[in-house]
Design an enzyme around this catalytic site. Sequence first.
Site, short mmCIF file in Angstrom:
data_model
loop_
_atom_site.label_atom_id
_atom_site.label_comp_id
_atom_site.label_asym_id
_atom_site.label_seq_id
_atom_site.Cartn_x
_atom_site.Cartn_y
_atom_site.Cartn_z
N ASP A 1 46.83 17.37 35.07
CA ASP A 1 45.87 15.88 36.06
C ASP A 1 45.38 14.80 35.71
O ASP A 1 46.61 14.39 34.42
CB ASP A 1 44.38 16.50 35.63
CG ASP A 1 43.19 16.03 35.62
OD1 ASP A 1 43.47 16.17 37.50
OD2 ASP A 1 41.90 16.32 35.32
N ASP B 1 42.12 19.48 31.97
CA ASP B 1 40.47 18.67 31.56
C ASP B 1 39.54 19.55 31.90
O ASP B 1 38.23 19.18 31.14
CB ASP B 1 40.70 16.83 30.73
CG ASP B 1 40.01 16.62 31.92
OD1 ASP B 1 40.63 16.97 32.90
OD2 ASP B 1 38.96 15.73 32.15
N ASP C 1 42.88 11.95 34.85
CA ASP C 1 42.09 11.68 34.62
C ASP C 1 41.51 12.81 33.83
O ASP C 1 41.34 13.77 33.96
CB ASP C 1 41.00 10.87 35.47
CG ASP C 1 41.20 9.91 36.44
OD1 ASP C 1 41.13 9.05 35.79
OD2 ASP C 1 41.50 10.20 37.78
#
Length: 263
Positions: free
Chosen positions: A2, A198, A4
């Site tokens: 990922d 995250d 961000d």
Amino acid sequence: MDMDGVLVHEEHLVPGADVFVSELRESGIGFMVLTNNSIYTPRDLRARLKRSGLDIPEESIWTSALATARFLKEQRPGGSAYVVGESGLTTALHGIGYVLTDRDPDYVVLGETRTYSFEAITRAIRLVESGARFIATNPDEKGPSREGSLPATGAVAALIERATGRAPYYVGKPNPLMMRSALRTLGAHSESTVMIGDRMDTDVRSGLEAGLETLLVLSGISGRQTAELFPYRPTKVLDSVADLVGRTGDPFGDQGAEEAQHV
């Protein structure tokens, strides 16, 4: 991986992310940066990442807009769509030869935008009521900004669904379809690929459902306590990608997982 929360926070580099990416390149390990954000093109995102200190080539960036375009090309080649979204989505659809129109389109395609228009949403509702198939790039209900939360694709899709009684098909994470399209683009196989994210509800879930080993980093949204609330678990939890520096060839260490060849 990922983007961000894993590599950057808004415009700021996650400490150690640049060293991690450099090590992947030096080791010849292929990687793909994923994002559910459909606003930007890969070229836009490359420029954004470069300002943060990361030089990621366009071909190593995979967005929900690109995944949606690939899905529509496979489902209905040469079709048409009414789009509520930004250049990342419209460019991707033009790239597969789609005609963008508000007259009897095959699809209504909803993506991310910072300027949702009541007129555009109303038009989308009427087209779905008239028989257009409803597609949304991703299910995220809200996104971050410096002033606080912003309504995102999932929230606006819920509005259209409530008004029409027709639910959209979401292409982006956690749909494993996005992961599989990224794997095909990377030329990788799930058995030799790791997903780093995250968020438990999108990154880890999509990786798990696509058959990948998963790494949850705590540099973004999900924390250790949050992760324990889910009925599934990541293969391993790390503080950030900085913990992988020096271990990119064997990210699971003593867990005995096969050597990862793609991220």
